[in-house]
Design a protein around this motif. Structure first.
Motif, PDB file in Angstrom:
ATOM      1  N   GLU A  10       1.128  -0.854  -0.149  1.00  0.00           N
ATOM      2  CA  GLU A  10       0.663  -0.097  -0.195  1.00  0.00           C
ATOM      3  C   GLU A  10       0.891   1.726  -0.029  1.00  0.00           C
ATOM      4  O   GLU A  10       0.774   2.638  -0.492  1.00  0.00           O
ATOM      5  CB  GLU A  10      -0.434  -0.132   0.893  1.00  0.00           C
ATOM      6  CG  GLU A  10      -1.913  -0.957   1.300  1.00  0.00           C
ATOM      7  CD  GLU A  10      -3.492  -0.929   2.212  1.00  0.00           C
ATOM      8  OE1 GLU A  10      -3.017   0.050   3.192  1.00  0.00           O
ATOM      9  OE2 GLU A  10      -3.546  -1.742   2.377  1.00  0.00           O
ATOM     10  N   VAL A  11       2.168   1.193   0.652  1.00  0.00           N
ATOM     11  CA  VAL A  11       2.601   2.480   0.675  1.00  0.00           C
ATOM     12  C   VAL A  11       3.559   2.978  -0.786  1.00  0.00           C
ATOM     13  O   VAL A  11       3.550   3.673  -1.148  1.00  0.00           O
ATOM     14  CB  VAL A  11       4.284   2.071   1.956  1.00  0.00           C
ATOM     15  CG1 VAL A  11       4.969   3.329   1.578  1.00  0.00           C
ATOM     16  CG2 VAL A  11       3.768   2.522   3.137  1.00  0.00           C
ATOM     17  N   ILE A  13       2.420   2.161  -3.602  1.00  0.00           N
ATOM     18  CA  ILE A  13       0.929   2.070  -4.328  1.00  0.00           C
ATOM     19  C   ILE A  13       0.642   3.711  -3.845  1.00  0.00           C
ATOM     20  O   ILE A  13       0.212   4.915  -4.933  1.00  0.00           O
ATOM     21  CB  ILE A  13      -0.343   1.537  -4.548  1.00  0.00           C
ATOM     22  CG1 ILE A  13       0.200   0.264  -5.139  1.00  0.00           C
ATOM     23  CG2 ILE A  13      -1.188   2.198  -4.769  1.00  0.00           C
ATOM     24  CD1 ILE A  13      -1.317  -1.144  -3.900  1.00  0.00           C
ATOM     25  N   SER A  14       0.835   4.017  -2.775  1.00  0.00           N
ATOM     26  CA  SER A  14       0.203   5.001  -2.262  1.00  0.00           C
ATOM     27  C   SER A  14       1.410   6.472  -2.834  1.00  0.00           C
ATOM     28  O   SER A  14       1.319   7.132  -3.641  1.00  0.00           O
ATOM     29  CB  SER A  14       0.350   5.628  -0.878  1.00  0.00           C
ATOM     30  OG  SER A  14      -0.560   5.056  -0.800  1.00  0.00           O
ATOM     31  N   GLN A  17       0.992   6.971  -6.423  1.00  0.00           N
ATOM     32  CA  GLN A  17      -0.019   7.855  -7.010  1.00  0.00           C
ATOM     33  C   GLN A  17       0.008   8.968  -6.781  1.00  0.00           C
ATOM     34  O   GLN A  17       0.093  10.410  -7.185  1.00  0.00           O
ATOM     35  CB  GLN A  17      -0.952   7.500  -6.051  1.00  0.00           C
ATOM     36  CG  GLN A  17      -1.857   6.048  -6.627  1.00  0.00           C
ATOM     37  CD  GLN A  17      -2.331   5.106  -5.275  1.00  0.00           C
ATOM     38  OE1 GLN A  17      -2.783   5.774  -4.483  1.00  0.00           O
ATOM     39  NE2 GLN A  17      -3.864   4.817  -5.477  1.00  0.00           N
ATOM     40  N   GLU A  18       0.992   9.368  -5.713  1.00  0.00           N
ATOM     41  CA  GLU A  18       1.718  10.684  -5.036  1.00  0.00           C
ATOM     42  C   GLU A  18       2.886  11.378  -6.678  1.00  0.00           C
ATOM     43  O   GLU A  18       2.297  12.708  -7.087  1.00  0.00           O
ATOM     44  CB  GLU A  18       2.220  10.794  -3.845  1.00  0.00           C
ATOM     45  CG  GLU A  18       2.359  10.376  -2.678  1.00  0.00           C
ATOM     46  CD  GLU A  18       0.704  11.986  -2.449  1.00  0.00           C
ATOM     47  OE1 GLU A  18       1.303  12.940  -2.049  1.00  0.00           O
ATOM     48  OE2 GLU A  18      -0.080  11.683  -1.862  1.00  0.00           O
ATOM     49  N   ARG A  67       4.542  14.358   3.229  1.00  0.00           N
ATOM     50  CA  ARG A  67       3.085  12.846   2.556  1.00  0.00           C
ATOM     51  C   ARG A  67       4.216  12.271   2.211  1.00  0.00           C
ATOM     52  O   ARG A  67       4.278  10.820   2.511  1.00  0.00           O
ATOM     53  CB  ARG A  67       1.958  13.617   1.918  1.00  0.00           C
ATOM     54  CG  ARG A  67       1.322  11.815   1.293  1.00  0.00           C
ATOM     55  CD  ARG A  67       1.276  11.269   2.282  1.00  0.00           C
ATOM     56  NE  ARG A  67      -0.091  10.658   1.165  1.00  0.00           N
ATOM     57  CZ  ARG A  67      -0.555   9.485   1.771  1.00  0.00           C
ATOM     58  NH1 ARG A  67      -0.134   9.489   3.025  1.00  0.00           N
ATOM     59  NH2 ARG A  67      -1.162   8.275   1.385  1.00  0.00           N
ATOM     60  N   LEU A  71       5.634   8.253   3.957  1.00  0.00           N
ATOM     61  CA  LEU A  71       5.208   7.275   3.115  1.00  0.00           C
ATOM     62  C   LEU A  71       6.863   6.025   2.977  1.00  0.00           C
ATOM     63  O   LEU A  71       6.441   5.015   3.415  1.00  0.00           O
ATOM     64  CB  LEU A  71       4.647   7.179   1.519  1.00  0.00           C
ATOM     65  CG  LEU A  71       3.693   7.237   1.530  1.00  0.00           C
ATOM     66  CD1 LEU A  71       2.465   8.604   0.372  1.00  0.00           C
ATOM     67  CD2 LEU A  71       2.319   6.257   2.114  1.00  0.00           C
ATOM     68  N   LEU A 182      -0.918   0.077  -9.165  1.00  0.00           N
ATOM     69  CA  LEU A 182      -1.064   1.350  -9.607  1.00  0.00           C
ATOM     70  C   LEU A 182      -1.723   1.761 -11.364  1.00  0.00           C
ATOM     71  O   LEU A 182      -1.538   2.240 -11.539  1.00  0.00           O
ATOM     72  CB  LEU A 182       0.822   1.841  -9.944  1.00  0.00           C
ATOM     73  CG  LEU A 182       0.609   3.029  -9.370  1.00  0.00           C
ATOM     74  CD1 LEU A 182      -0.224   3.483  -8.402  1.00  0.00           C
ATOM     75  CD2 LEU A 182       2.228   3.103  -9.890  1.00  0.00           C
TER      76      LEU A 182
END
Length: 316
Positions: A10-11, A13-14, A17-18, A67, A71, A182
């Motif tokens: 999840e990290v 993927i996040s 996305q960032e 952010r 992450l 992703l």
């Protein structure tokens, strides 16, 4: 056994996305070019996101958003270098998509590489699909998937097909899983396998971009074994001959040492494929890659290393 990225999916993927939201793009170069560019005095520290996540340069924590920093820290992907930080993950762009893979330098034995070979492989795969040479694809597999670009591109080109990504390296499968998520692909089959051991059934399309160099350290992502690094590529062809459906194709992107104007890989392929119910083609895609390898003792007879594609179609 806990996978390297089980707690970090999840990290990743996040973080991806960032970076997408920041319109991050980065074209990955060869390790030799990377070292030369990073050696310039003005490049000792990162000055932007490309410096942090592409060039793998050290950076002060104020350079990226809180952010992103959080992450990286949460995922255990933040490395300390003197008084600066480094990202333990790297991001490259391909066809408007981002792919996570190992940070530079890729010194670990289980590093997951992404570079110019990946771009050439993707180009060859697109041509194979667009030309119609791949035919009808209901079931496909990417052998030695690395960060997953081949399998992901196939899944996007054939959304109704069952697509499997396999690699002997668990770390590669972790990156593939993150990159598929992703890219919005949630049905990619991701399996650990040596070639197709333990993977059942036949395939309409088999693709592979295997390591093809002779690496003294025998790192998984780099060492092809056999004569001039061709061992793994020949094993993939042998495997495909047994696992292709009639009308199915193998697209192999690999490298071939050239000695006195000829590549030993060609007669080796001819010996494998002659008198088989197949048609096949050998194309030199780039005449000169990884020229620095010619300084190594393993390549003292070679005059160049070429990037080639081998296409095999099963006829009966």
């Amino acid at each position: 056994m806990t996978s390297f990225f089980d707690s970090r999916l999840e990290v990743l993927i996040s973080l991806g996305q960032e970076l997408q939201a920041e319109d991050y793009r980065f074209t990955t170069v060869t390790p030799t070019t990377h070292a030369r560019v990073n050696a310039r005095p003005e490049n000792s520290l990162a000055g932007d996101l490309q410096g942090v996540f592409g060039w793998s340069r050290p950076f002060p924590d104020a350079l990226i958003s809180e952010r992103m920093l959080a992450l990286l820290e949460t995922g255990g992907l933040l490395l300390r270098q003197d008084s600066q930080w480094r990202s333990a993950v790297r991001w490259s762009s391909l066809d408007g998509q981002l792919f996570a893979h190992s940070a530079y330098p890729t010194v670990e034995t289980d590093a997951v590489f992404f570079g110019p070979d990946t771009y050439r492989f993707a180009h060859a795969l697109r041509q194979h699909v667009l030309s119609g040479e791949a035919g009808t694809v209901r079931r496909a597999v990417d052998i030695g998937c690395g960060a997953g670009p081949g399998a992901i591109l196939i899944a996007q080109a054939y959304p109704e097909a069952e697509v499997t990504a396999v690699d002997i390296n668990p770390r590669a499968l972790d990156f593939t899983r993150a990159n598929a998520c992703l890219a919005g692909i949630d049905d990619l089959q991701i399996r650990q396998s040596n070639l197709l051991d333990g993977i059942g059934g036949q395939f309409d399309l088999i693709v592979a971009n295997p390591p093809y160099l002779l690496d003294p350290q025998e790192r998984t992502y780099r060492h092809g074994g056999g004569e001039f690094g061709a061992g793994l590529s020949l094993r993939i062809v042998e495997t495909a001959l047994q696992r292709l459906n009639v009308g199915g194709t193998l697209l192999l992107y690999t490298g071939a040492a050239v000695i006195d104007g000829d590549a030993p890989l060609r007669p080796q392929l001819d010996a494998l494929l002659t008198n088989r119910p197949v048609s096949w083609r050998y194309d030199e895609m780039d005449p000169d890659v990884f020229g620095e390898e010619l300084d190594c003792s393993a390549y003292q007879q070679a005059e160049r290393i070429a990037a080639v594609t081998v296409t095999v179609k099963r006829l009966a």
